[in-house]
Every structure is written in structure tokens, then in C-alpha cells.
Design a protein around this motif. Structure first.
Motif, short mmCIF file in Angstrom:
data_model
loop_
_atom_site.label_atom_id
_atom_site.label_comp_id
_atom_site.label_asym_id
_atom_site.label_seq_id
_atom_site.Cartn_x
_atom_site.Cartn_y
_atom_site.Cartn_z
N SER A 132 55.59 4.86 36.91
CA SER A 132 55.20 4.86 38.21
C SER A 132 56.31 5.22 39.23
O SER A 132 57.33 4.61 39.31
N VAL A 133 56.10 6.14 40.16
CA VAL A 133 57.02 6.65 41.10
C VAL A 133 56.74 6.63 42.70
O VAL A 133 55.58 6.91 42.89
N ILE A 134 57.65 6.48 43.34
CA ILE A 134 57.49 6.70 44.77
C ILE A 134 58.48 7.38 45.37
O ILE A 134 59.94 7.29 45.05
N LEU A 135 58.51 8.37 46.28
CA LEU A 135 59.63 9.10 46.86
C LEU A 135 59.55 8.68 48.38
O LEU A 135 58.73 8.19 48.80
N GLY A 136 60.64 8.78 48.76
CA GLY A 136 61.15 8.29 50.15
C GLY A 136 61.63 9.62 51.03
O GLY A 136 62.92 9.94 50.55
N ALA A 137 61.25 10.03 51.89
CA ALA A 137 61.63 11.18 52.78
C ALA A 137 62.61 10.56 53.73
O ALA A 137 62.46 10.64 54.87
N CYS A 138 63.83 10.47 53.14
CA CYS A 138 64.78 9.86 54.05
C CYS A 138 65.71 10.95 54.71
O CYS A 138 66.62 10.69 55.47
N ASP A 139 65.39 12.50 54.39
CA ASP A 139 66.04 13.50 55.17
C ASP A 139 65.32 13.47 56.59
O ASP A 139 64.47 14.14 56.71
N THR A 140 66.02 12.90 57.50
CA THR A 140 65.14 12.84 58.74
C THR A 140 66.14 13.51 59.86
O THR A 140 65.77 13.75 61.06
N PHE A 141 67.11 14.34 59.14
CA PHE A 141 68.09 15.19 59.97
C PHE A 141 67.63 16.77 60.17
O PHE A 141 67.65 17.29 61.00
N ARG A 142 66.77 17.15 59.05
CA ARG A 142 66.39 18.58 59.04
C ARG A 142 64.74 18.46 59.40
O ARG A 142 64.08 17.87 58.71
N ALA A 143 64.25 19.29 60.44
CA ALA A 143 63.20 19.19 61.02
C ALA A 143 62.26 19.55 59.95
O ALA A 143 61.03 18.88 60.16
N ARG A 183 54.24 -2.38 45.51
CA ARG A 183 53.30 -1.65 44.81
C ARG A 183 53.44 -1.63 43.19
O ARG A 183 53.00 -1.16 42.39
N GLU A 184 54.62 -2.42 42.94
CA GLU A 184 55.19 -2.53 41.55
C GLU A 184 55.40 -1.31 40.80
O GLU A 184 54.97 -0.93 39.69
N ARG A 185 56.21 -0.40 41.63
CA ARG A 185 56.58 0.96 41.13
C ARG A 185 57.76 0.94 40.25
O ARG A 185 58.70 -0.18 40.40
N ASP A 186 57.95 1.65 39.37
CA ASP A 186 59.04 1.63 38.34
C ASP A 186 60.18 2.21 38.89
O ASP A 186 61.46 1.90 38.48
N VAL A 187 60.12 3.40 39.67
CA VAL A 187 61.22 4.23 40.07
C VAL A 187 60.89 4.50 41.73
O VAL A 187 59.76 4.84 42.05
N ALA A 188 62.01 4.41 42.53
CA ALA A 188 61.91 4.89 43.86
C ALA A 188 63.15 5.98 44.11
O ALA A 188 64.18 5.55 43.74
N ILE A 189 62.74 7.10 44.51
CA ILE A 189 63.56 8.06 44.88
C ILE A 189 63.71 8.35 46.02
O ILE A 189 62.82 8.65 47.02
N LEU A 190 65.17 8.31 46.45
CA LEU A 190 65.33 8.34 47.92
C LEU A 190 66.05 9.83 48.16
O LEU A 190 67.00 10.10 47.76
N ASP A 191 65.39 10.71 49.16
CA ASP A 191 65.68 11.93 49.48
C ASP A 191 66.35 11.92 50.61
O ASP A 191 65.83 12.01 51.65
N THR A 192 67.84 12.03 50.62
CA THR A 192 68.62 11.85 51.89
C THR A 192 68.93 13.20 52.45
O THR A 192 68.68 14.28 51.67
N ALA A 193 69.44 13.38 53.74
CA ALA A 193 69.61 14.49 54.33
C ALA A 193 70.81 15.22 53.54
O ALA A 193 71.69 14.66 52.91
#
Length: 304
Positions: A132-143, A183-193
Motif C-alpha cells: 500500500s502506497v501514498i504519494l506526497g506532492a512536495c514539489d511546491t516550487f514548480r507551478a 492509514r497504515e500504508r507500507d510506503v510513503a514517497i515524497l516527490d520533492t522540487a
């Protein structure tokens, strides 16, 4: 299954292998001094670097001195063996049983390396493996970043913690990891700027992300992977060095290798920094992001 994965590598590294004239070229004829010189030039053209090229050529010359009937395909096999030896230990592998839940993966790198696409493809691969995966939209620099990753998340049916242009990237990372825990996810992926590695204040933002998610898990982010554009060739080594010094990288993802003849550059990164390579991008489809395999890589490069 092995054959199909090897074929993906061969397709992905076709442009690199083409430098060796693998079809109707160096490896398809009897070896001579001229073809050895041609092979050495091809190794440099593929950005393998002086040390690696010299080691491969030295082994081939030694074999040629002992047997003047040596064929090009024999030289290819020698090259494959030497490259496999050089890259021993280079393939990163995540444990079957994760040490943490969630495993937090922070993707970093410069603009245009393909981090957002890689984040989505990684999420897809983990989901296909039953995680189970969750993505984080951490690229807040690019519109347009949030729209891009939102489109991927919707297409691949992956949970997403969205960001917005100008928001605090570390706050989005914190929310992502907290949501993954709840949410007891297995993986969290942070997409940085897309961090320009020459801009110290942007590097500092990455350090802030690490500090903030560390409040939720002192060991997070557990994986700090640099996404490198494979078309950059040997220029990627300096990029990796700077990010490693700033962010203590634990792995690499090398993208766009199907679009370059400079597929030897990842060898230089490994030799210099000893950062394991976890995945390579061999095409545009989600399934074209493949776990790095030393054996498949060496066989694909030398068409052996």
C-alpha cells in the motif's frame, strides 16, 4: 520472466550498445588491433570513464595476446565479465520485510531529471507488488507539479497528499508521512522540487524536509534517492557528489537510459561514491522502471 526482463534492458540500452557496432560491427568479426582501438573509443563515447575503459581493454588485450584467433563476441564476453566484477554490489534492493511502516522514500534531484514521473512509477511498482502506497506532492516550487503528480495518481489509482504552489514543502512531507502512519500504508514517497544543486538555499529546504519528517519517525526518510537523468553522462557524477554531501544519499534512480548512448555513466557514480542503484528507467511506460540488475546491465551493454 528473466528473458523478458533482460530484453527490457537490451531494448533500454540499445543506443549505448550501438556504439560498439553490436550488430554487424566490432562484436561480429574476428578481433584485430584496429577493432580493439574501435572498442576503446566506443567505451569512452559511452561515458564509462578512463578507469573502467582501461580495465576492460587490458583484459581484452591480454586475451588477444594469448589467442590471435579471438573473435569479437569473445571480447564482448570479456567486457561483460569485467563490468559485472566492477559493479559487484551496485544493485540496491529493498528488503522483502520492511524495517519500517511506512518506509519513507524521499526523491531528490535537479529540474528535468524525471522525479515526478519516477515517483508515480515507483508507486505503481510497489502497488503491483502488493504494497500500500501514498504519494506526497512536495514539489511546491514548480507551478504545474501538483497537477502533474495528481494526474499520475489518478491514472494509477494511488493515494496522494496534494500540495499547492508556494506552500511549505516540509509541511506537505509531514502531512504525507502522518497520513501514511494513520492509514497504515507500507510506503510513503515524497516527490520533492527540482533542486538546482548549486543553490544552497534549496539544498537547505531538503534538509528541512528531513528534519520535519524525523519528528514523526526519527529514522525517516529511510531512503534518500537521487533521480539522475541518464542522458547527462559523466556530468551526473558531480551532481551526485554534491547531493550526497548535502543529503546523505542512500540510493540512485537513473532515468531516460533508453534515450542516450551514454549508459556507462552510472558505472562512474558507483565507482566514485559507492551509492547503490535501485532502479533504472528504460522507457516511458510505468513497467519500464525496472530494478537495477548488474547482470542484465552488463549483458545488455555488450549484447552478450
Amino acid at each position: 520472466m528473466f528473458g523478458s526482463i533482460l530484453q527490457k534492458f537490451k531494448d533500454g540500452f540499445r543506443k549505448t550498445a550501438r556504439l560498439f557496432g553490436a550488430v554487424g560491427g566490432i562484436f561480429s568479426k574476428k578481433l584485430d588491433a584496429a577493432s580493439i582501438d574501435e572498442l576503446e573509443e566506443a567505451l569512452y563515447g559511452a561515458d564509462f570513464g578512463v578507469q573502467t575503459a582501461d580495465e576492460i581493454i587490458a583484459e581484452i588485450k591480454k586475451a588477444y595476446s594469448a589467442d590471435k584467433e579471438l573473435h569479437g563476441k569473445d571480447a564482448a564476453e570479456i567486457g561483460r565479465r569485467v563490468l559485472t566484477r566492477i559493479l559487484d554490489g551496485a544493485a540496491g534492493a529493498l528488503p522483502d520485510v520492511p524495517a519500517h511502516r511506512p518506509e519513507v522514500i524521499a526523491l531528490v534531484g535537479v529540474n528535468g531529471a524525471g522525479k515526478t514521473t519516477t515517483a508515480a512509477k515507483l508507486a505503481h511498482r510497489f502497488a503491483e507488488d502488493g504494497k500500500s502506497v501514498i504519494l506526497g506532492a512536495c514539489d511546491t516550487f514548480r507551478a504545474a507539479a501538483n497537477e502533474q503528480i495528481s494526474a499520475w495518481a489518478e491514472k494509477l489509482a494511488i493515494d496522494l497528499v496534494p500540495g499547492r504552489h508556494g506552500a511549505d514543502a516540509a509541511a506537505v512531507a509531514f502531512d504525507t508521512v502522518r497520513a501514511a502512519q494513520a492509514r497504515e500504508r507500507d510506503v510513503a514517497i515524497l516527490d520533492t522540487a527540482g533542486r538546482l544543486h548549486t543553490k544552497s538555499h534549496l539544498i537547505e529546504e531538503l534538509k528541512k524536509i528531513a528534519r520535519v519528517v524525523g519528528k514523526l519517525d526519527p529514522e525517516a526518510p529511510h531512503h534518500r534517492w537521487l533521480v539522475v537523468d541518464g542522458t547527462l553522462g559523466s556530468n551526473s557524477i558531480e551532481q551526485a557528489r554534491i547531493f550526497h554531501e548535502a543529503f546523505n544519499l542512500t540510493g540512485l534512480v537513473v532515468t531516460k537510459l533508453d534515450g542516450t548512448s551514454r549508459g556507462g555513466a552510472l558505472v562512474g557514480i558507483w565507482r566514485e561514491l559507492r551509492i547503490p542503484i535501485y532502479f533504472v528507467g528504460l522507457g516511458e511506460k510505468p513497467e519500464d522502471l525496472q530494478p537495477f540488475s548488474v547482470e542484465n546491465y552488463a549483458a545488455a551493454v555488450f549484447n552478450a
